[in-house]
Design an enzyme around this catalytic site. Structure first.
Site, PDB file in Angstrom:
ATOM      1  N   ASP A   9       0.824  -1.206   0.000  1.00  0.00           N
ATOM      2  CA  ASP A   9       0.000   0.000   0.000  1.00  0.00           C
ATOM      3  C   ASP A   9       0.855   1.252   0.000  1.00  0.00           C
ATOM      4  OD1 ASP A   9       0.724  -0.646   2.742  1.00  0.00           O
ATOM      5  OD2 ASP A   9      -0.652   0.950   3.376  1.00  0.00           O
TER       6      ASP A   9
ATOM      7  N   GLU B 204       0.025  -1.199   5.674  1.00  0.00           N
ATOM      8  CA  GLU B 204       1.083  -0.797   6.610  1.00  0.00           C
ATOM      9  C   GLU B 204       1.020   0.687   6.911  1.00  0.00           C
ATOM     10  OE1 GLU B 204       5.207   0.654   7.720  1.00  0.00           O
ATOM     11  OE2 GLU B 204       3.885   1.246   6.067  1.00  0.00           O
TER      12      GLU B 204
END
Length: 420
Positions: free
Chosen positions: A90, A185
């Protein structure tokens, strides 16, 4: 002595992989309650699984939570610890990750980089001192309207290219290698649903650091604090001596915070801080979300106590106002775990040195998936991925630094095998 030289490898694909991966929008969303927080993160993860399987890594798969797991089998006759390499797919919601157009500036010569889609965005050499180490290198940026995504698609591309090279070169001796790609994350949920039993690794390395040559064994310890203020709501036409706006009380609390210390903008190195990062609400009720950070876990309680004292001082001026103070643990300094396994850092530092650059042990003013993984049972320092100026339009990385990171992964794998 082995004749094969990792440092002689020239057929890297890491830059091409990286420039392909960053064009896939994987921005996470802290306001979402799903996991992963955005379904589009799986678009990249599915591609990674396909590419891993094409490399001959048969067990590569994507689970329902958006994690990619894969195994490169040992080619050693020794009993070698199983090592995991991990990165997150991400990108930060702080800046758009949609329609990223990566640009490669070949043979960089120290000039300011004007990004064409918004010429007001200029990566100036005097503001990015690490650019001085890139003379003659190929620097990759976005085009000026988005972040680049080097955090952490550089790490993803490096692990993928290292996997390709390990599968292509059986002369590189190694134990079992595990690959883990995580979602979310950037919003602090990256390992919420990771299956460590399935991963079955002994030690790990996240490829999520910054400057080439660095490896980090220390992070912040982190808490979140949510302060909920209950005000007194009255029709504004009849509010005299009755209304107490929760939103105004919240503003007073923020104004009362220290101006010259205990904030991100006034601290550095291992100094901690209390940072209000979101405020919302109205007259009746308002909420302030704080993040509290320090490299010493015990200092978190001190910072939170000081914050509570500040709030008491403000709220105490309004007898009708009440508040709630909720502390949530986010992650802890991974050094508390890593110091119990010094060989992990020793091998990481040696691996970097074997690439021919100076290895530097650092602490990070932030956290990584490795922070929580370490406390979950997978000790996991953070190795450089080469990116700079994360989470913004000026983010950049060089092809050569990513290639150094690939070599570092290969050296880590071989040193664990050598020492077994």
């Amino acid at each position: 002595m082995r004749s094969f030289s990792i440092n002689a490898i020239k057929d890297f694909e890491v830059a091409a992989r990286f420039m392909r991966y960053v064009q896939i929008d994987t921005e996470s969303d802290a306001s979402s309650s799903s996991f992963p927080s955005t379904a589009k993160q799986k678009d990249l993860s599915r591609l990674l699984v396909d590419e891993l399987q094409q490399l001959g890594i048969a067990d590569a798969h994507l689970d329902d939570y958006g994690y990619v797991y894969a195994t490169i089998p040992s080619n050693s006759d020794k009993d070698v610890p199983t090592i995991c390499f991990c990165s997150h797919v991400d990108t930060s919601p702080d800046c758009s990750g949609a329609h990223v157009k990566p640009l490669l500036h070949a043979n960089y010569q120290g000039q300011d980089l004007v990004l064409p889609d918004d010429p007001a965005v200029v990566i100036r050499c005097d503001e990015h001192p690490d650019l001085k180490n890139q003379l003659g290198n190929d620097v990759i940026t976005a085009s000026g309207t988005t972040l680049l995504g080097a955090d952490d698609k550089a790490g993803v591309a490096e692990i993928m290219d290292a996997a390709r090279l390990l599968m292509r070169h059986p002369e590189i001796k190694h134990g079992t290698i595990k690959i883990l790609f995580t979602p979310d994350e950037e919003i602090g949920r990256g390992v919420n649903h990771v299956d460590l039993d399935k991963l079955a690794a002994d030690f790990g390395y996240t490829m999520d650091g910054e400057k080439a040559g660095t490896i980090e064994d220390e992070t912040f310890s982190a808490d979140g604090v949510q302060v909920t203020i209950q005000g007194v709501s009255v029709h504004p036409g009849f509010a005299k001596d009755k209304m107490v706006s929760a939103l105004k009380v919240a503003a007073e609390i923020i104004h009362a915070l220290p101006k010259d210390r205990l904030s991100p903008e006034t601290t550095s190195q291992k100094e901690g801080f209390v940072h209000p990062n979101q405020i919302q609400g109205g007259v009746d009720k308002a909420e302030i979300d704080f993040i509290v950070r320090d490299h010493k876990t015990a200092n978190l309680e001190k910072h939170e106590a000081e914050l509570r004292t500040i709030i008491d001082g403000v709220v105490g001026r309004y007898p009708a106002v009440t508040y709630q103070f909720k502390v949530s643990e986010q992650y802890r300094n991974m050094k508390e775990v890593l110091d119990q396994y010094p060989q992990i850092m020793e091998i990481g530092l040696e691996a970097i040195a074997r690439t021919g650059i100076v290895a530097e042990r650092r602490s990070i003013r932030g956290g990584t998936d490795g922070s929580r993984l370490s406390f979950m049972g997978l000790p996991c320092p953070n190795v450089f991925a080469g990116g700079h100026a994360f989470h913004g339009k000026m983010e950049w990385v060089s092809r050569q630094d990513m290639e150094l990171a690939v070599r570092t992964i290969l050296h880590i794998a071989t040193i664990w095998e050598e020492r077994a």
